[in-house]
Design an enzyme around this catalytic site. Structure first.
Site, PDB file in Angstrom:
ATOM      1  CD  GLU A   1      -3.527  -2.788   7.155  1.00  0.00           C
ATOM      2  OE1 GLU A   1      -2.393  -2.982   6.718  1.00  0.00           O
ATOM      3  OE2 GLU A   1      -4.196  -1.790   6.902  1.00  0.00           O
TER       4      GLU A   1
ATOM      5  CG  HIS B   1      -5.911   1.644   5.087  1.00  0.00           C
ATOM      6  ND1 HIS B   1      -5.523   2.604   5.999  1.00  0.00           N
ATOM      7  CD2 HIS B   1      -4.874   0.787   4.975  1.00  0.00           C
ATOM      8  CE1 HIS B   1      -4.290   2.339   6.402  1.00  0.00           C
ATOM      9  NE2 HIS B   1      -3.871   1.238   5.806  1.00  0.00           N
TER      10      HIS B   1
ATOM     11  CB  SER C   1       5.096  -2.089  11.893  1.00  0.00           C
ATOM     12  OG  SER C   1       4.638  -0.776  12.220  1.00  0.00           O
TER      13      SER C   1
ATOM     14  CD  GLU D   1      -3.189   5.345   6.806  1.00  0.00           C
ATOM     15  OE1 GLU D   1      -3.172   5.424   5.565  1.00  0.00           O
ATOM     16  OE2 GLU D   1      -2.251   4.854   7.471  1.00  0.00           O
TER      17      GLU D   1
ATOM     18  CG  ASN E   1      -1.696   1.207   1.450  1.00  0.00           C
ATOM     19  OD1 ASN E   1      -1.777   2.057   0.567  1.00  0.00           O
ATOM     20  ND2 ASN E   1      -2.320   1.322   2.622  1.00  0.00           N
ATOM     21  CD1 TRP E   2       3.597   1.068  -2.696  1.00  0.00           C
ATOM     22  CD2 TRP E   2       3.687   2.160  -4.650  1.00  0.00           C
ATOM     23  NE1 TRP E   2       4.395   0.334  -3.551  1.00  0.00           N
ATOM     24  CE2 TRP E   2       4.456   0.980  -4.760  1.00  0.00           C
ATOM     25  CE3 TRP E   2       3.590   2.994  -5.767  1.00  0.00           C
ATOM     26  CZ2 TRP E   2       5.134   0.626  -5.931  1.00  0.00           C
ATOM     27  CZ3 TRP E   2       4.256   2.649  -6.930  1.00  0.00           C
ATOM     28  CH2 TRP E   2       5.027   1.477  -7.011  1.00  0.00           C
ATOM     29  CE  LYS E   3      -0.229   3.209   4.855  1.00  0.00           C
ATOM     30  NZ  LYS E   3      -0.205   3.326   6.311  1.00  0.00           N
TER      31      LYS E   3
ATOM     32  N   GLY F   1       2.235   1.991  10.855  1.00  0.00           N
ATOM     33  CA  GLY F   1       3.166   3.116  10.762  1.00  0.00           C
ATOM     34  C   GLY F   1       3.859   3.449  12.072  1.00  0.00           C
TER      35      GLY F   1
HETATM   36  P1  PGA Z   1       2.704   0.100   7.686  1.00  0.00           P
HETATM   37  O1  PGA Z   1       1.235   0.326   7.028  1.00  0.00           O
HETATM   38  O2  PGA Z   1       3.258  -1.144   7.079  1.00  0.00           O
HETATM   39  O3  PGA Z   1       3.478   1.340   7.283  1.00  0.00           O
HETATM   40  O4  PGA Z   1       2.511  -0.006   9.140  1.00  0.00           O
HETATM   41  C1  PGA Z   1       0.379  -0.736   6.800  1.00  0.00           C
HETATM   42  C2  PGA Z   1      -0.896  -0.225   6.178  1.00  0.00           C
HETATM   43  O5  PGA Z   1      -1.363   0.850   6.556  1.00  0.00           O
HETATM   44  O6  PGA Z   1      -1.484  -0.895   5.297  1.00  0.00           O
END
Ligand code: PGA
Length: 251
Positions: free
Chosen positions: A167, A95, A213, A97, A9-11, A173
């Site tokens: 998640e 997700h 992470s 976020e 996931n490149w966000k 993150g």
């Molecule tokens: P992260 O993010 O690996 O940077 O913790 C995972 C995600 O949000 O899918």
């Protein structure tokens, strides 16, 4: 046997040049990755450019979200059909976020999952508890609510198009990964819950990814857990070499 998936996931990172370069660098590093399903999810604006790079390779393309309508007066939205048109095979939906900053609810997530499947996309449905929910002992109740809400109205015959990504919000993150045992415990609960809403065989086939992470250093311990079928990787997917090491967790 469930086919493992490693998804990046490149966000909201990488412009066209950076995304194309990252994808081009990744392809040779993962070309002999065996049976692992490899997915990358760049931002909407670069999907078309990245699709040209990944065409004909073993790397699949995902969007990070989609809308539930096919087309219409929905300024700013992108439909699942538009995503398949540009070369996507998967869409990440719900997700944390999106839930946290953009008001996504189990209901909107469900509408998006159903629309994605209808258009032939694989839906990566994200679920997970916050730190406060974990500390108050609500983890399983939250996961159950998110699963029930997320797959509501989906015929059992369509469930093979749903991938679950567990998640824990506190691990995203933050550098704090759930321990292998914590992750396995949640995944086993998710599979049992899926079985109760669908049936044993459907739940046994469903791929459940861990996210939060994930790094080259911790992927192997996660992947050997019985109910962990892959990973949704954020930060460590931005660098082709580190993502390729995660894809090659067996080597
Ligand atoms: P992260 O993010 O690996 O940077 O913790 C995972 C995600 O949000 O899918």
């Amino acid at each position: 046997m469930r086919r493992p998936i490693i998804a990046g996931n490149w966000k909201m990172y990488k412009n066209t040049r950076e995304a194309v370069e990252t994808a081009a660098k990744l392809l040779p590093l993962v070309s002999s990755a065996g049976d692992v399903e490899i997915v990358i999810a760049p931002v909407f604006t670069v999907l078309g450019a990245v699709a040209k790079v990944t065409a004909g390779s073993n790397v699949r393309l995902a969007a990070q979200d989609c809308f539930w309508e096919h087309e219409g007066a929905f300024t700013g939205e992108v439909s699942p059909a538009m995503l398949t048109d540009v070369g996507c095979s998967h869409a990440i939906i719900g997700h944390s976020e999106r839930r946290q900053y953009f008001g996504e609810t189990d209901e909107t997530v469900n509408r998006k999952v159903r629309a994605a499947i209808r258009s032939g996309l694989m839906a990566i449905l994200c679920i997970g508890e916050t730190l406060a929910e974990r500390e108050s002992g609500a983890t399983f109740a939250v996961l159950e609510r998110q699963i029930k809400g997320g797959i509501a109205g989906i015929p059992i015959t369509d469930m093979d198009s749903v991938i679950i990504a567990y998640e824990p919000v506190w691990a995203i993150g933050t550098g704090k990964t759930a321990t292998d045992a914590q992750a396995q415990e949640a995944h086993a609960f998710i599979r049992a819950t899926l079985a109760s809403f669908t049936d044993q065989a459907t739940a046994a086939r469903c791929r459940i990814l861990y996210g939060g992470s994930v790094k080259p250093e911790n992927i192997r311990g996660l992947m050997i857990q019985e109910d962990i079928d892959g990973a949704l990787v954020g930060g460590a997917s931005l660098d082709s070499a580190s993502f390729a090491r995660i894809v090659g967790y067996e080597s």
